[in-house]
Design a protein around this motif. Structure first.
Motif, mmCIF file in Angstrom:
data_model
loop_
_atom_site.group_PDB
_atom_site.id
_atom_site.type_symbol
_atom_site.label_atom_id
_atom_site.label_comp_id
_atom_site.label_asym_id
_atom_site.label_seq_id
_atom_site.Cartn_x
_atom_site.Cartn_y
_atom_site.Cartn_z
ATOM 1 N N GLY A 6 18.189 -47.530 -11.098
ATOM 2 C CA GLY A 6 18.533 -48.707 -11.890
ATOM 3 C C GLY A 6 17.837 -49.966 -11.426
ATOM 4 O O GLY A 6 17.420 -50.082 -10.265
ATOM 5 N N LYS B 37 21.969 -53.620 -10.815
ATOM 6 C CA LYS B 37 22.847 -53.231 -9.708
ATOM 7 C C LYS B 37 23.627 -54.439 -9.201
ATOM 8 O O LYS B 37 24.826 -54.342 -8.913
ATOM 9 C CB LYS B 37 22.039 -52.611 -8.570
ATOM 10 C CG LYS B 37 21.544 -51.198 -8.846
ATOM 11 C CD LYS B 37 20.993 -50.582 -7.565
ATOM 12 C CE LYS B 37 20.584 -49.142 -7.764
ATOM 13 N NZ LYS B 37 20.236 -48.481 -6.487
ATOM 14 N N VAL C 279 22.715 -46.389 -11.553
ATOM 15 C CA VAL C 279 22.803 -46.589 -12.995
ATOM 16 C C VAL C 279 22.285 -45.324 -13.667
ATOM 17 O O VAL C 279 21.223 -44.816 -13.306
ATOM 18 C CB VAL C 279 21.967 -47.807 -13.442
ATOM 19 C CG1 VAL C 279 22.009 -47.951 -14.965
ATOM 20 C CG2 VAL C 279 22.472 -49.073 -12.763
ATOM 21 N N ILE D 274 24.443 -46.429 -21.075
ATOM 22 C CA ILE D 274 24.390 -46.969 -19.718
ATOM 23 C C ILE D 274 25.753 -46.788 -19.051
ATOM 24 O O ILE D 274 26.778 -47.271 -19.537
ATOM 25 C CB ILE D 274 24.015 -48.465 -19.693
ATOM 26 C CG1 ILE D 274 22.596 -48.681 -20.209
ATOM 27 C CG2 ILE D 274 24.146 -49.013 -18.262
ATOM 28 C CD1 ILE D 274 21.496 -48.176 -19.281
ATOM 29 N N TYR E 22 27.475 -46.080 -14.780
ATOM 30 C CA TYR E 22 27.129 -46.209 -13.359
ATOM 31 C C TYR E 22 28.165 -45.513 -12.497
ATOM 32 O O TYR E 22 29.289 -45.237 -12.920
ATOM 33 C CB TYR E 22 27.003 -47.680 -12.943
ATOM 34 C CG TYR E 22 28.305 -48.454 -12.952
ATOM 35 C CD1 TYR E 22 29.182 -48.425 -11.863
ATOM 36 C CD2 TYR E 22 28.650 -49.247 -14.048
ATOM 37 C CE1 TYR E 22 30.373 -49.130 -11.881
ATOM 38 C CE2 TYR E 22 29.837 -49.965 -14.066
ATOM 39 C CZ TYR E 22 30.692 -49.905 -12.981
ATOM 40 O OH TYR E 22 31.868 -50.597 -12.997
ATOM 41 N N ASN F 254 14.679 -42.671 -15.336
ATOM 42 C CA ASN F 254 15.556 -43.840 -15.263
ATOM 43 C C ASN F 254 16.292 -43.985 -16.588
ATOM 44 O O ASN F 254 15.879 -43.428 -17.608
ATOM 45 C CB ASN F 254 14.775 -45.128 -14.961
ATOM 46 C CG ASN F 254 13.718 -45.460 -15.995
ATOM 47 O OD1 ASN F 254 12.550 -45.104 -15.819
ATOM 48 N ND2 ASN F 254 14.088 -46.137 -17.073
ATOM 49 N N GLN G 51 19.127 -51.309 -19.996
ATOM 50 C CA GLN G 51 19.515 -51.886 -18.703
ATOM 51 C C GLN G 51 19.517 -53.413 -18.773
ATOM 52 O O GLN G 51 20.433 -54.067 -18.259
ATOM 53 C CB GLN G 51 18.573 -51.416 -17.603
ATOM 54 C CG GLN G 51 18.717 -49.947 -17.251
ATOM 55 C CD GLN G 51 17.986 -49.601 -15.968
ATOM 56 O OE1 GLN G 51 18.270 -50.170 -14.913
ATOM 57 N NE2 GLN G 51 17.039 -48.670 -16.053
#
Length: 397
Positions: A70, A75, A97, A248, A250, A271, A277
């Motif tokens: 991420g 973050k 992430v 998305i 986490y 990613n 993001q």
């Protein structure tokens, strides 16, 4: 010809949610006025400030790969959110992430489970927990939280279920499908068992922001530093910010676990989508007014629809404290209307009353159905009216 499929996928159970949704869609395409109450996503568009942040990032050329775990800025936004909302302190190497909370959970189970490791899953459960555990070589162990227990398990039940093979327990609060929330005291009792029995805690908090009537959400990781060290918190923006399609999510937890998840992600997804993001940075750092606006809308719908649903003959339903689902026990209703199972009742409800609900069998609770109130109040009231009429027309004393 050699076997085409790996053994691991042969045990997968198709999603009951998707099956009903597909059938409802098929009927709609035939011009039939079907009301779908299966939605697992808010019926609001993603807030404007988040959309604008995404567009801005694309216009600036921020469309390339990011670190597998991420963007550093995201973050940080997650770390700030956890400190602000949950009184939890994390470092960047304790955050990953991922491509939605679902894929974060999948990755987590892949890195913590060995063949035969057991994961305790409270009933009722979200449909993907058992399948993800099995795909990682693990063994789901079910513990029932009955309606009399407000669909929650007790510390003693957890203790009784732990064996030498137990690796983790999943806590989902607020819960999908029941909408119930563990209190701070209940979480502390469960955490004490996890500590004593030396097992991990997977805390799925994706519905954290959708809580009603003054009830508060607590993360089990808040209990103590010792509990936090064995807890992996999983969350995301799908439900809280109406960003289901942005994918998305986490995880926050032990740095060793997070590193393993990041390494696996580097070989699977590379990613999470870059534009999404940047949108999520704004979701956490920007105004939270729309989050509260959505929460109030769901609460208002719940207040309006709950008494009408509860008045349908045979229905036994608890008032949920969070999420946007109702999980009534309709076993008596199904029996009195001439059906041998709730699944058959659900099927008839769709084809005869044109209302799509999800059978509770997919959640480990075959006496129940799940209804989502993530749709307009007008449609909700019409759907309940149809269900009521369907039941009364068929009711046999």
């Amino acid at each position: 010809m050699k076997q085409l499929l790996a053994n691991r996928v042969k045990t997968l159970t198709p999603s009951s949610t998707l099956a009903i949704t597909a059938k409802a869609k098929e009927l709609k395409e035939q011009g039939i006025d079907v009301i779908g109450l299966g939605a697992g996503e808010p019926d609001f568009n993603t807030p404007e400030n988040i959309l604008n942040a995404a567009k801005k990032s694309m216009d600036a050329g921020l469309t390339k790969y990011t670190p597998a775990g991420g963007l550093p800025a995201l973050k940080k936004a997650i770390i700030d959110k956890l400190a602000r909302d949950n009184n939890l302190t994390y470092k960047a190497n304790e955050i990953i992430v991922g491509v939605g909370a679902k894929h974060v959970l999948y990755t987590l189970f892949q890195v913590i489970l060995n063949e035969g490791d057991e994961v305790i899953i409270p009933i009722p459960y979200w449909v993907s927990y058992p399948e993800q555990v099995k795909l990682a070589g693990g063994v789901p162990v079910y513990v029932e939280g009955t309606q009399e227990q407000n669909f929650k398990i007790t510390a003693q039940q957890l203790r009784n279920a732990v064996t030498e093979k137990t690796k983790a327990v999943i806590i989902n609060s607020p819960s999908n499908p029941s909408g119930m929330i563990y209190t701070k005291e209940e979480l502390a009792e469960l955490a004490q068992v996890a500590e004593e029995m030396d097992i991990l805690i997977v805390s799925d908090e994706i519905y954290e922001k959708l809580v009603y009537n003054g009830v508060e959400h607590y993360s089990i990781a808040e209990v103590s530093d010792a509990v936090k060290s064995r807890t992996i918190v999983v969350n995301g923006v799908a439900k809280s910010h109406s960003m289901t399609g942005w994918r998305i999510g986490y995880a926050a937890g032990d740095a060793t676990i997070i590193k393993a998840m990041t390494d696996l992600a580097s070989h699977s997804t590379s990613n999470a989508t870059t534009t999404a993001q940047y949108a999520t940075i704004e979701a956490y750092n920007g105004s939270q007014d729309t989050v509260e606006k959505m929460r109030k809308a769901f609460e208002s719908r719940l207040e309006a629809i709950f008494p009408k649903l509860a008045a349908i003959p045979g229905v036994k339903v608890l008032k949920p404290q969070g999420a946007f689902y109702l999980l009534p026990d309709v076993s008596e209703t199904a029996e009195k209307t001439g059906y041998t199972s709730v699944d058959d009742f659900v099927s008839a409800l769709l084809t005869e009353a044109n209302v799509a609900v999800i059978p509770g069998s997919g959640f480990g609770a075959p006496a129940t159905i799940r209804l989502s109130y993530a749709t307009s109040l007008e449609l909700l009231e019409e759907a309940v009216r149809r269900i009521d009429a369907f039941v009364k027309a068929k009711w046999q004393d």
